[in-house]
Design an enzyme around this catalytic site. Structure first.
Site, PDB file in Angstrom:
ATOM      1  N   GLN A 176       0.795  -1.236   0.000  1.00 50.21           N
ATOM      2  CA  GLN A 176       0.000   0.000   0.000  1.00 50.21           C
ATOM      3  C   GLN A 176       0.824   1.281   0.000  1.00 50.21           C
ATOM      4  O   GLN A 176       0.289   2.350  -0.288  1.00 50.21           O
ATOM      5  CB  GLN A 176      -0.975  -0.055   1.182  1.00 50.21           C
ATOM      6  CG  GLN A 176      -1.926  -1.253   1.015  1.00 50.21           C
ATOM      7  CD  GLN A 176      -3.014  -1.360   2.045  1.00 50.21           C
ATOM      8  OE1 GLN A 176      -2.831  -0.973   3.207  1.00 50.21           O
ATOM      9  NE2 GLN A 176      -4.160  -1.896   1.630  1.00 50.21           N
ATOM     10  N   ASP A 185       3.225   6.774  -6.239  1.00 50.38           N
ATOM     11  CA  ASP A 185       2.157   6.331  -5.338  1.00 50.38           C
ATOM     12  C   ASP A 185       1.637   7.474  -4.476  1.00 50.38           C
ATOM     13  O   ASP A 185       2.364   8.024  -3.632  1.00 50.38           O
ATOM     14  CB  ASP A 185       2.701   5.209  -4.445  1.00 50.38           C
ATOM     15  CG  ASP A 185       1.588   4.377  -3.845  1.00 50.38           C
ATOM     16  OD1 ASP A 185       0.814   3.775  -4.612  1.00 50.38           O
ATOM     17  OD2 ASP A 185       1.472   4.344  -2.600  1.00 50.38           O
ATOM     18  N   ASP A 215      -9.614   1.572  -9.568  1.00 50.99           N
ATOM     19  CA  ASP A 215      -8.405   0.875 -10.014  1.00 50.99           C
ATOM     20  C   ASP A 215      -7.425   0.691  -8.851  1.00 50.99           C
ATOM     21  O   ASP A 215      -7.243   1.596  -8.034  1.00 50.99           O
ATOM     22  CB  ASP A 215      -7.739   1.709 -11.115  1.00 50.99           C
ATOM     23  CG  ASP A 215      -6.457   1.093 -11.627  1.00 50.99           C
ATOM     24  OD1 ASP A 215      -6.530   0.023 -12.251  1.00 50.99           O
ATOM     25  OD2 ASP A 215      -5.375   1.676 -11.394  1.00 50.99           O
ATOM     26  N   HIS A 219      -4.028  -1.496  -3.374  1.00 52.51           N
ATOM     27  CA  HIS A 219      -2.839  -0.694  -3.056  1.00 52.51           C
ATOM     28  C   HIS A 219      -3.156   0.531  -2.213  1.00 52.51           C
ATOM     29  O   HIS A 219      -2.305   1.397  -2.025  1.00 52.51           O
ATOM     30  CB  HIS A 219      -2.114  -0.338  -4.359  1.00 52.51           C
ATOM     31  CG  HIS A 219      -1.713  -1.563  -5.118  1.00 52.51           C
ATOM     32  ND1 HIS A 219      -0.675  -2.362  -4.724  1.00 52.51           N
ATOM     33  CD2 HIS A 219      -2.283  -2.180  -6.188  1.00 52.51           C
ATOM     34  CE1 HIS A 219      -0.586  -3.404  -5.543  1.00 52.51           C
ATOM     35  NE2 HIS A 219      -1.563  -3.322  -6.439  1.00 52.51           N
ATOM     36  N   GLU A 241     -11.284  -2.872  -7.322  1.00 50.54           N
ATOM     37  CA  GLU A 241     -10.441  -3.919  -7.878  1.00 50.54           C
ATOM     38  C   GLU A 241      -9.443  -4.372  -6.815  1.00 50.54           C
ATOM     39  O   GLU A 241      -8.464  -3.691  -6.534  1.00 50.54           O
ATOM     40  CB  GLU A 241      -9.701  -3.376  -9.110  1.00 50.54           C
ATOM     41  CG  GLU A 241      -9.018  -4.467  -9.888  1.00 50.54           C
ATOM     42  CD  GLU A 241      -7.580  -4.157 -10.199  1.00 50.54           C
ATOM     43  OE1 GLU A 241      -7.032  -4.847 -11.054  1.00 50.54           O
ATOM     44  OE2 GLU A 241      -6.999  -3.250  -9.577  1.00 50.54           O
TER      45      GLU A 241
HETATM   46  C1  LM2 Z   1      -4.556  -1.942 -12.507  1.00 54.39           C
HETATM   47  N1  LM2 Z   1      -5.286  -2.322 -11.587  1.00 54.39           N
HETATM   48  O1  LM2 Z   1      -4.857  -2.348 -10.332  1.00 54.39           O
HETATM   49  C2  LM2 Z   1      -4.985  -1.985 -13.911  1.00 54.39           C
HETATM   50  O2  LM2 Z   1      -6.137  -2.792 -14.063  1.00 54.39           O
HETATM   51  C3  LM2 Z   1      -3.826  -2.459 -14.733  1.00 54.39           C
HETATM   52  O3  LM2 Z   1      -4.189  -2.611 -16.073  1.00 54.39           O
HETATM   53  C4  LM2 Z   1      -2.689  -1.458 -14.567  1.00 54.39           C
HETATM   54  O4  LM2 Z   1      -1.491  -1.914 -15.197  1.00 54.39           O
HETATM   55  C5  LM2 Z   1      -2.323  -1.265 -13.121  1.00 54.39           C
HETATM   56  N2  LM2 Z   1      -3.326  -1.557 -12.179  1.00 54.39           N
HETATM   57  C6  LM2 Z   1      -1.913   0.173 -12.892  1.00 54.39           C
HETATM   58  O5  LM2 Z   1      -3.040   1.009 -12.962  1.00 54.39           O
HETATM   59  C7  LM2 Z   1      -1.309  -1.480 -16.536  1.00 54.39           C
HETATM   60  C8  LM2 Z   1      -0.380  -2.424 -17.284  1.00 54.39           C
HETATM   61  C9  LM2 Z   1       1.060  -2.228 -16.873  1.00 54.39           C
HETATM   62  C10 LM2 Z   1       1.452  -0.772 -17.048  1.00 54.39           C
HETATM   63  C11 LM2 Z   1       0.541   0.030 -16.122  1.00 54.39           C
HETATM   64  C12 LM2 Z   1       0.814   1.513 -16.177  1.00 54.39           C
HETATM   65  O6  LM2 Z   1      -0.765  -3.781 -17.028  1.00 54.39           O
HETATM   66  O7  LM2 Z   1       1.885  -3.040 -17.741  1.00 54.39           O
HETATM   67  O8  LM2 Z   1       2.823  -0.594 -16.693  1.00 54.39           O
HETATM   68  O9  LM2 Z   1      -0.828  -0.142 -16.545  1.00 54.39           O
HETATM   69  O10 LM2 Z   1       0.640   2.007 -17.462  1.00 54.39           O
HETATM   70  C13 LM2 Z   1       3.640  -0.012 -17.700  1.00 54.39           C
HETATM   71  C14 LM2 Z   1       4.819  -0.910 -18.056  1.00 54.39           C
HETATM   72  C15 LM2 Z   1       5.688  -1.102 -16.817  1.00 54.39           C
HETATM   73  C16 LM2 Z   1       6.197   0.253 -16.318  1.00 54.39           C
HETATM   74  C17 LM2 Z   1       4.963   1.146 -16.045  1.00 54.39           C
HETATM   75  C18 LM2 Z   1       5.379   2.547 -15.630  1.00 54.39           C
HETATM   76  O11 LM2 Z   1       4.279  -2.152 -18.493  1.00 54.39           O
HETATM   77  O12 LM2 Z   1       6.796  -1.911 -17.158  1.00 54.39           O
HETATM   78  O13 LM2 Z   1       6.882   0.082 -15.084  1.00 54.39           O
HETATM   79  O14 LM2 Z   1       4.163   1.258 -17.233  1.00 54.39           O
HETATM   80  O15 LM2 Z   1       6.032   3.211 -16.667  1.00 54.39           O
HETATM   81  C19 LM2 Z   1       8.280   0.275 -15.123  1.00 54.39           C
HETATM   82 CA    CA Z   2      -0.728   3.090  -2.639  1.00 54.94          CA
END
Ligand code: LM2
Ligand code: CA
Length: 481
Positions: A176, A185, A215, A219, A241
């Site tokens: 969290q 965060d 979302d 956390h 979620e």
């Molecule tokens: C969620 N629920 O708790 C969403 O349903 C999920 O789809 C989100 O992840 C996550 N939490 C954050 O809101 C997605 C996706 C990640 C992506 C994040 C942020 O699954 O892959 O992360 O959104 O856009 C991406 C990159 C990751 C990188 C991050 C920050 O994949 O490698 O971290 O962006 O730049 C270094």
């Molecule tokens: Ca948090």
């Protein structure tokens, strides 16, 4: 002896009297299950606002969907992958999916079609860009600096593990107060942050939205979400979620005081029953499997994350996926949420977009799967509406992959996931005698059925062949005159 007996009699009396003392009554749960007579949610993942609006008018309203869940509408980092939506940089309603005016008009259009709007709301964090950048709508931001909204003092820096990242899900503090994949965060314990988040949500409420998908709820402490909710200008539906993890300290049940919670075990278990176990085991599917209370759960076969992470059925499973959704829409556990995807061959793939990353209008079925329009899914929404308030009766199974049940007095579903057709059987439905449209194979409109018709006799039975990997569904809302 005599005295002892008297004393113990008094004790017994005292005990008996204490059984009559009213217990402390827990506060009734906050708004549970999507309000209204039409419960079913469809997640139109990454659809732009113009396309959501026309879908409400042309499909969602007519098919009986109660709610559309839309992707996050706030300004986000600017790049191609779908997940930019989960990296807010400001709370302007201005995104690759459309403008504020288009969003507003979409809400109005959906309401006019009888469909309510749930907004995916990102409140746990901001962006994950170490070097900052310029957002979709032109806002310049840094990883911990969002001009006019947040500065360095508004974020957690947990400093564990040599970084600020979450590594250990067995540690509540870390889950969290550290960063989910480098996403800055927010200090959701701070009144300033809570007020800023509530201001965003109140802006959405002023545009008419009906509910929020919170979302990343796991956390944030449940109390932080409660405090944000307490600042809302009017009551709204809320689904949080919270991904269930066996043995983890943060559990989905902690959040039911705020509203509904997603039941992630549902889709995984359902996939296992279809793929490697038995549909017959579904006889008591739901709370008996250790799930959240039905009245506060949102159930789904897959969502945008689980369809990328595996272990669930998705549109790629074609017929089996349709059967799993038909079962979900017929079975009384939780509020069902139907997924509608864009097709993808890699996890990060963008939704169909132009060169500037703007999401193109949806064209079912090219690039967009539109599962929610598949006949077996779309027509089962009408089934779900028709059977509201009824329980399950007349369960039948063959011990393996052929099951059937009534929603008492209102509907009947039989699913045959065997590799062979089941022929020469009759099914006891308890439904009123008459001719019913098999809504798995036909559309019912203006009193006519475009597919097979099932005849229920005066004793409540029908005879039919159920093909391999197929189903038959009938309900009183699709009964021929
Ligand atoms: C969620 N629920 O708790 C969403 O349903 C999920 O789809 C989100 O992840 C996550 N939490 C954050 O809101 C997605 C996706 C990640 C992506 C994040 C942020 O699954 O892959 O992360 O959104 O856009 C991406 C990159 C990751 C990188 C991050 C920050 O994949 O490698 O971290 O962006 O730049 C270094
Ligand atoms: Ca948090």
């Amino acid at each position: 002896m005599h005295r002892r007996r008297c004393r113990s009699a008094a004790l017994v009396l005292g005990l008996a009297a204490s059984l009559l003392v009213p217990t402390a009554v827990a506060a009734p749960p906050a708004a549970a299950a999507t309000p209204g007579s039409k419960k079913v949610i469809v997640q139109l993942f990454e659809w732009n606002w113009t396309s959501v609006a026309s879908e409400c008018t042309n499909v969602l309203g007519p098919k009986g969907y109660g709610y559309v869940q839309v992707s996050p509408p706030q300004e986000h980092v600017n790049a191609a992958p779908w997940w930019v939506s989960y990296q807010p940089v400001s709370y302007r309603i201005e995104s690759r999916k459309g403008t504020r005016a288009q969003f507003q008009s979409m809400v109005t259009t959906c309401h006019n079609a009888g469909v309510k709007v749930i907004v995916d709301t990102v409140v746990n964090h901001m962006s994950g860009q170490d070097n900052g950048g310029t957002g979709w709508a032109g806002t310049t931001y840094g990883h911990y600096n969002y001009p006019g909204n947040y500065g360095a003092q508004d974020f957690h820096y947990c400093g564990r593990n040599g970084t600020n990242d979450i590594v250990n899900y067995s540690d509540r503090y870390e889950v969290q107060n550290c960063e989910l994949v480098n996403l800055a965060d927010l200090k959701t314990e701070s009144d300033y942050v809570r007020t800023r988040l509530a201001t965003y949500m109140n802006d959405l409420l002023s545009l008419g939205v009906d509910g929020f998908r919170m979302d990343g709820s796991k956390h944030m402490p449940a109390a932080d979400i409660a405090a944000i909710k307490a600042k809302l200008s009017r009551p709204a539906y809320m689904v949080q979620e919270v991904i269930y993890g066996a043995g983890e300290p943060v559990q989905p049940t902690e959040y039911t005081g705020n509203g509904d919670v997603h039941e992630f075990r549902y889709g995984k278990d359902l996939a296992r029953m279809f793929n490697s176990e038995r549909l017959a085991y579904l006889k008591n599917f739901g709370e008996a499997w250790g799930y959240l209370p039905s009245s506060q759960a949102v159930a789904f076969v897959d969502n945008h994350d689980t369809q990328r992470d595996g272990g669930v059925l998705t549109y790629r499973d074609r017929g089996e996926y349709a059967l799993a959704n038909a079962f979900m829409l017929a079975w009384p556990y939780g509020t069902p949420a139907v997924m509608s995807s864009f097709t993808f061959s890699n996890k990060d793939q963008a939704p169909p977009s132009d060169a500037t990353n703007k999401v193109l209008n949806t064209t079912c079925y090219s690039g967009w799967e539109c599962e929610h329009r598949w006949r077996a899914i779309a027509n089962m929404v009408g089934f779900n509406n028709a059977v509201q308030g009824t329980g399950v009766s007349n369960w039948y199974d063959n011990g393996y992959q052929h099951i059937a049940f009534s929603r008492t007095g209102k509907g009947y579903l039989t699913v045959n996931d065997e590799d062979f057709a089941v022929t020469g059987r009759s099914y006891y439905t308890g439904l009123p005698a008459g001719r019913y449209c098999d809504v798995i194979h036909g559309d019912f409109s203006n009193g006519t059925c475009s597919g097979p018709v099932v005849t229920v006799d005066s004793a409540g039975w029908f005879a039919a062949t159920v093909n391999a990997h197929d189903a038959i569904a009938i309900h009183i809302g699709a009964k021929l005159p």
